[in-house]
Design an enzyme around this catalytic site. Sequence first.
Site, PDB file in Angstrom:
ATOM      1  N   ASP A 196       0.881  -1.155   0.000  1.00 49.72           N
ATOM      2  CA  ASP A 196       0.000   0.000   0.000  1.00 49.72           C
ATOM      3  C   ASP A 196       0.932   1.221   0.000  1.00 49.72           C
ATOM      4  O   ASP A 196       2.107   1.112   0.355  1.00 49.72           O
ATOM      5  CB  ASP A 196      -0.853  -0.056   1.278  1.00 49.72           C
ATOM      6  CG  ASP A 196      -1.700   1.174   1.466  1.00 49.72           C
ATOM      7  OD1 ASP A 196      -2.429   1.533   0.532  1.00 49.72           O
ATOM      8  OD2 ASP A 196      -1.619   1.781   2.555  1.00 49.72           O
TER       9      ASP A 196
ATOM     10  N   ASP B 124      -0.054   5.098   0.835  1.00 51.66           N
ATOM     11  CA  ASP B 124      -0.291   6.066   1.905  1.00 51.66           C
ATOM     12  C   ASP B 124      -0.327   5.360   3.255  1.00 51.66           C
ATOM     13  O   ASP B 124      -1.161   4.490   3.479  1.00 51.66           O
ATOM     14  CB  ASP B 124      -1.639   6.782   1.695  1.00 51.66           C
ATOM     15  CG  ASP B 124      -1.648   7.596   0.419  1.00 51.66           C
ATOM     16  OD1 ASP B 124      -0.564   8.031  -0.004  1.00 51.66           O
ATOM     17  OD2 ASP B 124      -2.729   7.805  -0.151  1.00 51.66           O
TER      18      ASP B 124
HETATM   19  P1  B16 Z   1      -7.081  10.110  -3.665  1.00 52.83           P
HETATM   20  P2  B16 Z   1      -3.780   4.097   0.050  1.00 52.83           P
HETATM   21  C1  B16 Z   1      -5.665   6.029   0.044  1.00 52.83           C
HETATM   22  O1  B16 Z   1      -4.401   5.560  -0.328  1.00 52.83           O
HETATM   23  C2  B16 Z   1      -5.573   6.934   1.267  1.00 52.83           C
HETATM   24  O2  B16 Z   1      -5.154   6.203   2.401  1.00 52.83           O
HETATM   25  C3  B16 Z   1      -6.924   7.530   1.546  1.00 52.83           C
HETATM   26  O3  B16 Z   1      -6.856   8.400   2.661  1.00 52.83           O
HETATM   27  C4  B16 Z   1      -7.427   8.301   0.310  1.00 52.83           C
HETATM   28  O4  B16 Z   1      -8.732   8.822   0.521  1.00 52.83           O
HETATM   29  C5  B16 Z   1      -7.441   7.350  -0.888  1.00 52.83           C
HETATM   30  O5  B16 Z   1      -6.149   6.805  -1.071  1.00 52.83           O
HETATM   31  C6  B16 Z   1      -7.871   8.063  -2.168  1.00 52.83           C
HETATM   32  O6  B16 Z   1      -6.909   9.031  -2.486  1.00 52.83           O
HETATM   33  O7  B16 Z   1      -8.072  11.150  -3.230  1.00 52.83           O
HETATM   34  O8  B16 Z   1      -5.671  10.660  -3.804  1.00 52.83           O
HETATM   35  O9  B16 Z   1      -7.518   9.367  -4.896  1.00 52.83           O
HETATM   36  O10 B16 Z   1      -3.642   4.069   1.529  1.00 52.83           O
HETATM   37  O11 B16 Z   1      -4.714   3.044  -0.511  1.00 52.83           O
HETATM   38  O12 B16 Z   1      -2.431   4.129  -0.668  1.00 52.83           O
HETATM   39 MG    MG Z   2      -2.881   3.112   3.349  1.00 54.89          MG
END
Ligand code: B16
Ligand code: MG
Length: 215
Positions: free
Chosen positions: A9, A11
């Site tokens: 993953d 984030d």
């Molecule tokens: P975006 P991951 C996720 O990334 C984040 O943890 C989450 O907080 C966010 O809302 C989601 O991506 C969508 O992100 O708005 O940039 O498309 O943890 O799956 O890497």
């Molecule tokens: Mg994450």
Amino acid sequence: MRIKAFLFDLDGVLTDTSELHFLGWKRLAEEEGINFTREDNEALRGVTRRESLNLLLKGRQVTEEQALEMMERKNGYYIELVGQMTPADLLPGALKMLDENRRIGIKQAIVSSSKNAWLVLDRLQIGDMFDAVIDGNAPARSKPYPDLFLLASKAVGVPVKECLVVEDAEAGVQAAHAAGMRALGLGPVDRVGAAELVYDSLQRHTAQEILNFFN
Ligand code: B16
Ligand code: MG
């Protein structure tokens, strides 16, 4: 089954963009007169942009057009902040593990719900270290559904039983298990305790140590 691929993953695992997501959502919430705290933000970890907005709105009804505009506005704020990221924003231990996997011949992929994953990878200058990048732009259901991880298994050419997911979100661990994969959870047990192995972070751990545990 021996682990032959790590599916990371992004984030919360390789970098901590959750603070930047928080600042973006917080600015939107303030403009809309909605109270939004750091604690509220915890529930947004790993969930999609659309679900994040729904949680932020706390039941307030908006039209589809308003929802799209709000998501775009928040994303603009977020992208502004991501533009200031540098390789120094990699979490401790992340780069070392990516290097080690490459050295010992373990495949690795990014599996992120974010539509901005490539932007973040570019800022961190690690985009070329992966055999595949599956992100929120893939035509697939988001975590906790297994879809993104199944796509990654195909993309790296490693069967699901030989893929290890590294996740910081409960929905991510659920998605891994739904895909038939084992998981390393990063963070508190009340969040990622369903994973087969739980660490605080990648710092002070090696890929070899993780492989020894699972193999
Ligand atoms: P975006 P991951 C996720 O990334 C984040 O943890 C989450 O907080 C966010 O809302 C989601 O991506 C969508 O992100 O708005 O940039 O498309 O943890 O799956 O890497
Ligand atoms: Mg994450």
